[in-house]
Design a protein around this motif. Structure first.
Motif, mmCIF file in Angstrom:
data_model
loop_
_atom_site.group_PDB
_atom_site.id
_atom_site.type_symbol
_atom_site.label_atom_id
_atom_site.label_comp_id
_atom_site.label_asym_id
_atom_site.label_seq_id
_atom_site.Cartn_x
_atom_site.Cartn_y
_atom_site.Cartn_z
ATOM 1 N N PRO A 1 0.798 -1.235 0.000
ATOM 2 C CA PRO A 1 0.000 0.000 0.000
ATOM 3 C C PRO A 1 0.828 1.283 0.000
ATOM 4 C CG PRO A 1 -1.021 -1.608 1.430
ATOM 5 C CD PRO A 1 0.296 -2.202 1.006
ATOM 6 N N LYS A 2 1.934 1.284 0.732
ATOM 7 C CA LYS A 2 2.781 2.483 0.776
ATOM 8 C C LYS A 2 3.331 2.809 -0.606
ATOM 9 C CE LYS A 2 6.892 4.431 3.006
ATOM 10 N NZ LYS A 2 7.987 4.189 4.000
ATOM 11 N N LYS A 3 3.788 1.788 -1.332
ATOM 12 C CA LYS A 3 4.339 1.991 -2.670
ATOM 13 C C LYS A 3 3.255 2.466 -3.635
ATOM 14 C CE LYS A 3 7.459 1.696 -5.949
ATOM 15 N NZ LYS A 3 8.598 2.643 -6.004
ATOM 16 N N ILE A 4 2.058 1.921 -3.510
ATOM 17 C CA ILE A 4 0.952 2.346 -4.378
ATOM 18 C C ILE A 4 0.663 3.830 -4.168
ATOM 19 C CG2 ILE A 4 -1.521 2.085 -4.829
ATOM 20 C CD1 ILE A 4 -1.188 -0.895 -4.174
ATOM 21 N N LYS A 5 0.650 4.257 -2.916
ATOM 22 C CA LYS A 5 0.412 5.672 -2.626
ATOM 23 C C LYS A 5 1.534 6.543 -3.186
ATOM 24 C CE LYS A 5 -2.284 4.850 1.580
ATOM 25 N NZ LYS A 5 -2.305 4.965 3.069
ATOM 26 N N GLN A 6 2.761 6.038 -3.141
ATOM 27 C CA GLN A 6 3.894 6.793 -3.682
ATOM 28 C C GLN A 6 3.761 6.972 -5.193
ATOM 29 O OE1 GLN A 6 7.230 4.412 -2.358
ATOM 30 N NE2 GLN A 6 7.422 5.518 -0.419
ATOM 31 N N ILE A 7 3.342 5.913 -5.881
ATOM 32 C CA ILE A 7 3.156 5.991 -7.336
ATOM 33 C C ILE A 7 2.026 6.958 -7.667
ATOM 34 C CG2 ILE A 7 2.395 4.677 -9.360
ATOM 35 C CD1 ILE A 7 3.965 2.288 -8.187
ATOM 36 N N SER A 8 0.937 6.862 -6.922
ATOM 37 C CA SER A 8 -0.186 7.778 -7.129
ATOM 38 C C SER A 8 0.257 9.233 -6.958
ATOM 39 C CB SER A 8 -1.314 7.454 -6.142
ATOM 40 O OG SER A 8 -2.321 8.437 -6.181
ATOM 41 N N LYS A 9 1.051 9.478 -5.934
ATOM 42 C CA LYS A 9 1.524 10.840 -5.675
ATOM 43 C C LYS A 9 2.509 11.299 -6.749
ATOM 44 C CE LYS A 9 3.659 13.723 -2.100
ATOM 45 N NZ LYS A 9 4.213 13.751 -0.713
ATOM 46 N N LYS A 10 3.432 10.418 -7.133
ATOM 47 C CA LYS A 10 4.450 10.759 -8.132
ATOM 48 C C LYS A 10 3.816 11.172 -9.454
ATOM 49 C CE LYS A 10 8.358 8.810 -10.702
ATOM 50 N NZ LYS A 10 9.244 7.620 -10.875
ATOM 51 N N TYR A 11 2.796 10.430 -9.872
ATOM 52 C CA TYR A 11 2.175 10.696 -11.171
ATOM 53 C C TYR A 11 0.891 11.525 -11.070
ATOM 54 C CZ TYR A 11 5.585 7.410 -12.984
ATOM 55 O OH TYR A 11 6.766 6.794 -13.331
#
Length: 211
Positions: free
Chosen positions: A174-184
């Motif tokens: 979940p943390k990585k998914i949130k990071q990708i969402s934020k990055k893009y």
């Protein structure tokens, strides 16, 4: 739901994320109408948990054939456990669909206020029902109320399709998914981004809530 707002979201995603740009050029646009079939949608979400789309569809058809396309909640609540179990549900899922029927029959939650309530408040209400967890609440927000900024970080299909589309070696947490969402910059259109990810997975038997 306003089509103009959805098209704005698609343009936003395509502008900020090359993966979304590619997917939006090959997959039909996201578009869902807000629905009021709250009980049915929660029940069918429960029926489809942890099953392939094909198997879930078969069980759903049996269930709706028995209890009606607009399910008879009193009949569900009064039915014998084994009677519902025979439709292909696990023991736990029988308990859960009965709990949903009870919640509506007894006005246990503020369903009539959902259209005006914030997402987090709706999630807090829904998870009071036995068997309704965060994933089911997220699906309800996305496909029944058509809230455009929902990110179901616990969804297996989202984890798998992020791994495939973003070149990861393993499924993200979940943390990585949130990071990708934020990055893009998926927000405030996380729901639309997830729609494209689910639609990008054409593996036979893939689990997807899209309907």
């Amino acid at each position: 739901m306003n089509r103009k707002e959805i098209m704005k979201g698609i343009e936003h995603l395509a502008k900020n994320d090359p993966v979304m740009k590619r997917l939006s050029e090959t997959i039909p646009p996201f578009y869902y109408e807000e629905r009021t079939s709250y009980a049915k949608d929660l029940i069918t979400a429960i029926l489809g948990q942890q099953l392939s789309t094909k198997v879930a569809w078969k069980i759903e058809q049996r269930f709706l054939e028995k209890f009606g396309d607009d399910p008879d909640l009193r009949a569900i609540y009064d039915a014998e456990h084994d009677e519902i179990r025979a439709l292909g549900l696990s023991n736990a899922k029988v308990t859960y669909v009965k709990a949903i029927a009870s919640a509506f029959l007894n006005n246990e939650l503020h369903f009539h206020k959902f259209p005006e309530m914030p997402d987090e408040d709706i999630i807090r209400e829904l998870v009071k029902i036995k068997g309704v967890g965060e994933w089911t609440a997220h699906m309800f927000l996305m496909f029944t109320l058509v809230r455009l900024n929902v990110l179901p970080t616990g969804d297996l299909g989202i984890k798998r399709t992020i791994m495939l589309n973003y070149g990861l070696k393993e499924m993200p947490n979940p943390k990585k998914i949130k990071q990708i969402s934020k990055k893009y910059k998926w927000a405030p259109y996380n729901t639309i981004a997830c729609y494209y990810l689910w639609k990008s997975d054409d593996e036979p038997g893939a689990t997807s809530p899209i309907y």
